[in-house]
Design a protein around this motif. Structure first.
Motif, PDB file in Angstrom:
ATOM      1  N   CYS A  26       0.852  -1.188   0.000  1.00 17.66           N
ATOM      2  CA  CYS A  26       0.000   0.000   0.000  1.00 17.66           C
ATOM      3  C   CYS A  26       0.891   1.243   0.000  1.00 17.66           C
ATOM      4  CB  CYS A  26      -0.923   0.036   1.214  1.00 17.66           C
ATOM      5  SG  CYS A  26      -2.059   1.450   1.153  1.00 17.66           S
ATOM      6  N   HIS A  27       0.574   2.181  -0.902  1.00 26.53           N
ATOM      7  CA  HIS A  27       1.340   3.415  -1.052  1.00 26.53           C
ATOM      8  C   HIS A  27       0.551   4.637  -0.589  1.00 26.53           C
ATOM      9  CE1 HIS A  27       4.512   1.458  -3.448  1.00 26.53           C
ATOM     10  NE2 HIS A  27       3.525   0.697  -3.884  1.00 26.53           N
ATOM     11  N   CYS A  28      -0.568   4.449   0.105  1.00 23.62           N
ATOM     12  CA  CYS A  28      -1.374   5.603   0.516  1.00 23.62           C
ATOM     13  C   CYS A  28      -0.646   6.421   1.583  1.00 23.62           C
ATOM     14  CB  CYS A  28      -2.759   5.172   1.000  1.00 23.62           C
ATOM     15  SG  CYS A  28      -2.825   4.553   2.695  1.00 23.62           S
ATOM     16  N   THR A  29      -1.031   7.668   1.675  1.00 23.05           N
ATOM     17  CA  THR A  29      -0.406   8.588   2.619  1.00 23.05           C
ATOM     18  C   THR A  29      -0.544   8.105   4.059  1.00 23.05           C
ATOM     19  OG1 THR A  29      -0.831  10.410   1.122  1.00 23.05           O
ATOM     20  CG2 THR A  29      -0.360  10.990   3.402  1.00 23.05           C
ATOM     21  N   MET A  30      -1.717   7.596   4.435  1.00 25.49           N
ATOM     22  CA  MET A  30      -1.909   7.148   5.819  1.00 25.49           C
ATOM     23  C   MET A  30      -0.991   5.981   6.168  1.00 25.49           C
ATOM     24  SD  MET A  30      -5.866   7.649   6.918  1.00 25.49           S
ATOM     25  CE  MET A  30      -6.653   6.896   5.518  1.00 25.49           C
ATOM     26  N   CYS A  31      -0.848   5.006   5.275  1.00 23.96           N
ATOM     27  CA  CYS A  31       0.033   3.870   5.561  1.00 23.96           C
ATOM     28  C   CYS A  31       1.488   4.313   5.649  1.00 23.96           C
ATOM     29  CB  CYS A  31      -0.133   2.777   4.513  1.00 23.96           C
ATOM     30  SG  CYS A  31      -1.643   1.820   4.733  1.00 23.96           S
ATOM     31  N   ARG A  32       1.872   5.261   4.808  1.00 22.55           N
ATOM     32  CA  ARG A  32       3.239   5.777   4.885  1.00 22.55           C
ATOM     33  C   ARG A  32       3.469   6.460   6.227  1.00 22.55           C
ATOM     34  NH1 ARG A  32       2.427   8.068  -0.439  1.00 22.55           N
ATOM     35  NH2 ARG A  32       2.800  10.094   0.525  1.00 22.55           N
ATOM     36  N   ARG A  33       2.507   7.238   6.669  1.00 22.49           N
ATOM     37  CA  ARG A  33       2.682   7.963   7.936  1.00 22.49           C
ATOM     38  C   ARG A  33       2.653   7.026   9.147  1.00 22.49           C
ATOM     39  NH1 ARG A  33       1.342  14.041   7.718  1.00 22.49           N
ATOM     40  NH2 ARG A  33       1.658  14.392   5.508  1.00 22.49           N
ATOM     41  N   VAL A  34       1.783   6.030   9.129  1.00 18.04           N
ATOM     42  CA  VAL A  34       1.699   5.120  10.275  1.00 18.04           C
ATOM     43  C   VAL A  34       2.953   4.251  10.392  1.00 18.04           C
ATOM     44  CG1 VAL A  34       0.522   3.108   9.239  1.00 18.04           C
ATOM     45  CG2 VAL A  34       0.071   3.721  11.600  1.00 18.04           C
ATOM     46  N   SER A  35       3.597   3.967   9.252  1.00 21.70           N
ATOM     47  CA  SER A  35       4.770   3.100   9.273  1.00 21.70           C
ATOM     48  C   SER A  35       6.091   3.854   9.245  1.00 21.70           C
ATOM     49  CB  SER A  35       4.734   2.146   8.071  1.00 21.70           C
ATOM     50  OG  SER A  35       4.910   2.872   6.858  1.00 21.70           O
ATOM     51  N   GLY A  36       6.063   5.095   8.757  1.00 20.63           N
ATOM     52  CA  GLY A  36       7.301   5.834   8.581  1.00 20.63           C
ATOM     53  C   GLY A  36       8.119   5.314   7.414  1.00 20.63           C
TER      54      GLY A  36
END
Length: 135
Positions: A26-36
């Protein structure tokens, strides 16, 4: 597939998975932010095939109808739960053997960062959500 186990960084949370339906990046903004991270790999599991076996996760309602479960001590993201769906998604990196499951597609590729361009090269990339399977 044999049952899988996993848990958080500090060991407070443990879980079991009986069967994985699919896996994806997943490349969505939320997944990027939750995982760093530039992208986050997930495994889709039918709700009845997932269970926390130790500890109680902390939760965060990240958007309407969506709850993310994580360790309240170390912060490891574990679960993405859309209440309206029959399945939940589990972070692949928290499996005891993350290589046991291989992502086979990408979602939210329209928001992918250039740094993640080589991840899962050759796999299908969907601009947003994966299209529904034909019945």
């Amino acid at each position: 597939m044999a049952p899988l186990t996993g848990g958080c960084l500090c060991g407070r949370l443990r879980y079991g998975v009986r069967r994985v339906q699919s896996a994806y990046w997943c490349h969505c903004t939320m997944c990027r932010r939750v995982s760093g991270a530039g992208a986050l790999p997930w495994a889709t599991v039918m709700r009845q095939d997932f269970a926390f076996t130790q500890g109680t996760p902390a939760t965060y309602a990240s958007s309407p109808g969506v709850v993310r479960a994580f360790c309240g001590t170390c912060g490891s993201p574990i679960l993405f739960d859309m209440a309206a769906e029959a399945a939940v998604d589990v972070t692949l990196g928290t499996l005891d053997d993350p290589d046991a499951v291989r992502p086979d597609h990408h979602i939210w590729a329209e928001t992918a960062l250039q740094m993640s361009a080589g991840l899962g090269a050759g796999l299908p990339r969907h601009a947003a959500e994966r299209p529904a399977e034909p019945e």
